[in-house]
Design an enzyme around this catalytic site. Structure first.
Site, PDB file in Angstrom:
ATOM      1  N   ASN A 147       0.817  -1.214   0.000  1.00 54.55           N
ATOM      2  CA  ASN A 147       0.000   0.000   0.000  1.00 54.55           C
ATOM      3  C   ASN A 147       0.852   1.266   0.000  1.00 54.55           C
ATOM      4  O   ASN A 147       0.365   2.341   0.333  1.00 54.55           O
ATOM      5  CB  ASN A 147      -1.000  -0.014   1.168  1.00 54.55           C
ATOM      6  CG  ASN A 147      -0.318  -0.229   2.511  1.00 54.55           C
ATOM      7  OD1 ASN A 147       0.899  -0.088   2.614  1.00 54.55           O
ATOM      8  ND2 ASN A 147      -1.092  -0.553   3.525  1.00 54.55           N
ATOM      9  N   ARG A 285       3.424   7.214  11.405  1.00 57.20           N
ATOM     10  CA  ARG A 285       2.901   6.735  12.678  1.00 57.20           C
ATOM     11  C   ARG A 285       2.761   7.932  13.603  1.00 57.20           C
ATOM     12  O   ARG A 285       3.645   8.797  13.661  1.00 57.20           O
ATOM     13  CB  ARG A 285       3.826   5.681  13.307  1.00 57.20           C
ATOM     14  CG  ARG A 285       3.754   4.316  12.647  1.00 57.20           C
ATOM     15  CD  ARG A 285       2.374   3.651  12.783  1.00 57.20           C
ATOM     16  NE  ARG A 285       2.311   2.360  12.100  1.00 57.20           N
ATOM     17  CZ  ARG A 285       1.809   2.153  10.883  1.00 57.20           C
ATOM     18  NH1 ARG A 285       1.330   3.162  10.179  1.00 57.20           N
ATOM     19  NH2 ARG A 285       1.774   0.937  10.364  1.00 57.20           N
ATOM     20  N   HIS A 333      -7.409   6.029  10.140  1.00 57.41           N
ATOM     21  CA  HIS A 333      -6.278   5.379   9.477  1.00 57.41           C
ATOM     22  C   HIS A 333      -6.761   4.608   8.236  1.00 57.41           C
ATOM     23  O   HIS A 333      -7.111   3.438   8.314  1.00 57.41           O
ATOM     24  CB  HIS A 333      -5.596   4.424  10.458  1.00 57.41           C
ATOM     25  CG  HIS A 333      -4.249   3.963  10.026  1.00 57.41           C
ATOM     26  ND1 HIS A 333      -3.360   3.362  10.874  1.00 57.41           N
ATOM     27  CD2 HIS A 333      -3.630   4.003   8.826  1.00 57.41           C
ATOM     28  CE1 HIS A 333      -2.260   3.060  10.221  1.00 57.41           C
ATOM     29  NE2 HIS A 333      -2.408   3.428   8.958  1.00 57.41           N
TER      30      HIS A 333
HETATM   31  P1  NDP Z   1      10.173   1.617   3.489  1.00 54.22           P
HETATM   32  O1  NDP Z   1      10.774   0.549   4.330  1.00 54.22           O
HETATM   33  O2  NDP Z   1      10.218   1.483   2.008  1.00 54.22           O
HETATM   34  O3  NDP Z   1      10.820   3.024   3.829  1.00 54.22           O
HETATM   35  C1  NDP Z   1      11.104   3.451   5.111  1.00 54.22           C
HETATM   36  C2  NDP Z   1      12.241   4.417   4.998  1.00 54.22           C
HETATM   37  O4  NDP Z   1      12.426   5.041   6.266  1.00 54.22           O
HETATM   38  C3  NDP Z   1      13.559   3.763   4.625  1.00 54.22           C
HETATM   39  O5  NDP Z   1      14.112   4.452   3.535  1.00 54.22           O
HETATM   40  C4  NDP Z   1      14.379   3.944   5.885  1.00 54.22           C
HETATM   41  O6  NDP Z   1      15.731   4.145   5.644  1.00 54.22           O
HETATM   42  C5  NDP Z   1      13.810   5.223   6.424  1.00 54.22           C
HETATM   43  N1  NDP Z   1      14.154   5.478   7.810  1.00 54.22           N
HETATM   44  C6  NDP Z   1      14.138   4.633   8.855  1.00 54.22           C
HETATM   45  N2  NDP Z   1      14.539   5.273   9.969  1.00 54.22           N
HETATM   46  C7  NDP Z   1      14.801   6.535   9.612  1.00 54.22           C
HETATM   47  C8  NDP Z   1      15.260   7.674  10.315  1.00 54.22           C
HETATM   48  N3  NDP Z   1      15.546   7.593  11.614  1.00 54.22           N
HETATM   49  N4  NDP Z   1      15.435   8.832   9.626  1.00 54.22           N
HETATM   50  C9  NDP Z   1      15.174   8.916   8.310  1.00 54.22           C
HETATM   51  N5  NDP Z   1      14.741   7.851   7.585  1.00 54.22           N
HETATM   52  C10 NDP Z   1      14.558   6.695   8.238  1.00 54.22           C
HETATM   53  O7  NDP Z   1       8.664   1.756   3.993  1.00 54.22           O
HETATM   54  P2  NDP Z   1       7.426   2.480   3.295  1.00 54.22           P
HETATM   55  O8  NDP Z   1       7.900   3.703   2.621  1.00 54.22           O
HETATM   56  O9  NDP Z   1       6.624   1.516   2.515  1.00 54.22           O
HETATM   57  O10 NDP Z   1       6.582   2.837   4.604  1.00 54.22           O
HETATM   58  C11 NDP Z   1       7.097   3.749   5.564  1.00 54.22           C
HETATM   59  C12 NDP Z   1       6.222   3.777   6.792  1.00 54.22           C
HETATM   60  O11 NDP Z   1       4.954   4.327   6.440  1.00 54.22           O
HETATM   61  C13 NDP Z   1       5.873   2.395   7.369  1.00 54.22           C
HETATM   62  O12 NDP Z   1       6.885   1.921   8.229  1.00 54.22           O
HETATM   63  C14 NDP Z   1       4.594   2.670   8.099  1.00 54.22           C
HETATM   64  O13 NDP Z   1       4.877   3.105   9.411  1.00 54.22           O
HETATM   65  C15 NDP Z   1       3.978   3.814   7.313  1.00 54.22           C
HETATM   66  N6  NDP Z   1       2.827   3.341   6.535  1.00 54.22           N
HETATM   67  C16 NDP Z   1       1.604   3.911   6.778  1.00 54.22           C
HETATM   68  C17 NDP Z   1       0.487   3.455   6.118  1.00 54.22           C
HETATM   69  C18 NDP Z   1      -0.847   4.075   6.336  1.00 54.22           C
HETATM   70  O14 NDP Z   1      -1.854   3.464   6.001  1.00 54.22           O
HETATM   71  N7  NDP Z   1      -0.914   5.277   6.852  1.00 54.22           N
HETATM   72  C19 NDP Z   1       0.552   2.320   5.187  1.00 54.22           C
HETATM   73  C20 NDP Z   1       1.905   1.877   4.913  1.00 54.22           C
HETATM   74  C21 NDP Z   1       2.979   2.347   5.600  1.00 54.22           C
HETATM   75  P3  NDP Z   1      16.745   3.031   5.129  1.00 54.22           P
HETATM   76  O15 NDP Z   1      15.949   1.842   4.649  1.00 54.22           O
HETATM   77  O16 NDP Z   1      17.447   3.780   4.047  1.00 54.22           O
HETATM   78  O17 NDP Z   1      17.562   2.701   6.306  1.00 54.22           O
END
Ligand code: NDP
Length: 386
Positions: A147, A285, A333
């Protein structure tokens, strides 16, 4: 034979739908970047139908019962004596969605000696205590990418809604008014603004790509830098931390997972460094932002608007201050639970179950915790307390 406990949100208040607004869903080949869509051996549901609520059962009942497994579906997830608590005692697998999270706390994991697998039918497994899952050898998996684009679309919608002040104008129409001045006194163009994302993973990068044609200045921060050609293609400015980026932006969108590094990141101190009248969009979140600091910033005018769809706890209580704070564009949500997304995460959940029940490996990109350690996507994007 396994017992699968599935916690889903309630059916619509007027009952499970007998018909739908559209006849089907567009067919996608693969996700951006090439990852394949879920590949279960079969599905027993109609894509485009409501699968995420109790009666939808994620389309899993026939598949599981034909193989002799037990499927228990409930929306009753909170408080002592909830159906979730009762059924957890001998469950092998828990399935939960972030929209209606079954909080798998350390205490609950300790009370579930049979639990081997926790599946997030969606993305974001922070409702599971990952340290406890690691300690108890529980595998945690989510349907990576299912999603991400759904959320990215919601983010773009919310940025435009806030900057153009769409919701109050719509309310004037509902109220029978024609109040142009009232409707435009907080309405701006996005063009020319500086927009930054905290995290440029699947969602963050998709947001950046979708915003590029709006002729904005794009910024990002992430733990890993994007390839130079992507930075160049989108004209991105990289900042090492959110604190470095925030003062430069008119709009900040949060797209990082909730984990110890990001919890409470947007507190009074960080928000105070943003431009006066900046907008904050958080579909990641709730606890990445300090609840009361957001309210204070909207009341003082430090933030011109806040929107998102994530709350803590979920469901949000009736007196949650984000329901009544000024200039907000909150939804429940929902961004990752469009009917389109549901078809993908129901298929992905089945793919994970098929693999696990057959003793085959779960796709690496779906793994958050496995073999008592962060694994797959979890190893890349999450951190633990210890
Ligand atoms: P991804 O795993 O593709 O991306 C998450 C990114 O966050 C990665 O690039 C990661 O970095 C980065 N990251 C982690 N920690 C940090 C930090 N401290 N500072 C900066 N960047 C950071 O996940 P998605 O993009 O698919 O989803 C992201 C989040 O969105 C999910 O974890 C979830 O909480 C939320 N979400 C919400 C939904 C909703 O319905 N509202 C649905 C789906 C997701 P790297 O990997 O480079 O270390």
């Amino acid at each position: 034979m396994a017992k699968i406990l599935c916690v889903l949100y309630d059916d619509p208040v007027d009952g499970y739908p007998a018909s739908y607004a559209r006849d089907g869903l567009p067919v996608l080949d693969r996700y951006p970047g090439g990852q394949s869509l879920p590949t279960p051996e079969a599905i027993d549901f109609t894509p485009g139908h409501l699968l995420g609520s109790v009666s939808g059962e994620l389309g899993l009942r026939r598949f599981l019962e034909e193989r002799g497994h037990t499927l228990v579906v409930t929306s009753d997830k909170d408080g002592d004596g909830s159906a979730f608590d009762r059924e957890l005692a001998d469950a092998d697998v828990v399935i939960s969605q972030p929209f209606w999270p079954a909080y798998l706390t350390a205490e609950r994991i300790a009370r579930a000696p049979q639990l081997k697998l926790a599946i997030t039918a969606g993305i974001g497994s922070d409702h599971v205590d990952l340290d406890a899952a690691i300690a108890h050898g529980v595998t945690v998996a989510e349907v990576t990418y299912c999603n991400s684009i759904s959320v990215a679309e919601h983010v773009v919608m919310m940025i435009l809604s806030l900057v153009r002040d769409y919701l109050p104008a719509h309310q004037w129409v509902l109220d029978g008014g024609w109040n142009i001045a009232d409707s435009v006194r907080r309405s701006y163009d996005l063009e020319g603004m500086h927009v930054g994302t905290v995290a440029a993973g699947r969602i963050g990068l998709a947001v950046l790509r979708r915003l590029k044609p709006f002729d904005v200045h794009l910024h990002y921060t992430d733990r890993h830098r994007l390839p130079a050609e992507v930075e160049q293609e989108l004209g991105l400015t990289f900042h090492p931390t959110a604190a470095d980026m925030a003062p430069h932006c008119d709009v900040v969108t949060i797209n990082a997972p909730l984990h110890p590094e990001t919890e409470n990141l947007f507190d009074d101190e960080l928000i105070a460094t943003m431009k006066r009248g900046a907008y904050l969009i958080n579909t990641a979140r709730a606890r990445i932002a300090d609840r009361d600091a957001v309210v204070r910033a909207l009341e003082s005018g430090q933030l011109a608007g806040y929107a998102g769809d994530v709350w803590f706890p979920q469901p949000a209580p009736a007196d949650h201050p984000w329901r009544t704070m000024p200039h907000h564009g909150m939804t429940p949500h929902i961004s990752g639970s469009s009917l389109s997304a549901q078809a993908r995460y129901a298929a992905g959940t089945r793919e994970i179950l098929e693999a696990w029940l057959a003793g085959k490996p779960i796709r690496d990109e779906y793994l958050i915790v496995h073999d008592k350690a962060l694994a797959g996507t979890g190893a890349r994007s999450y951190s633990t307390r210890s």
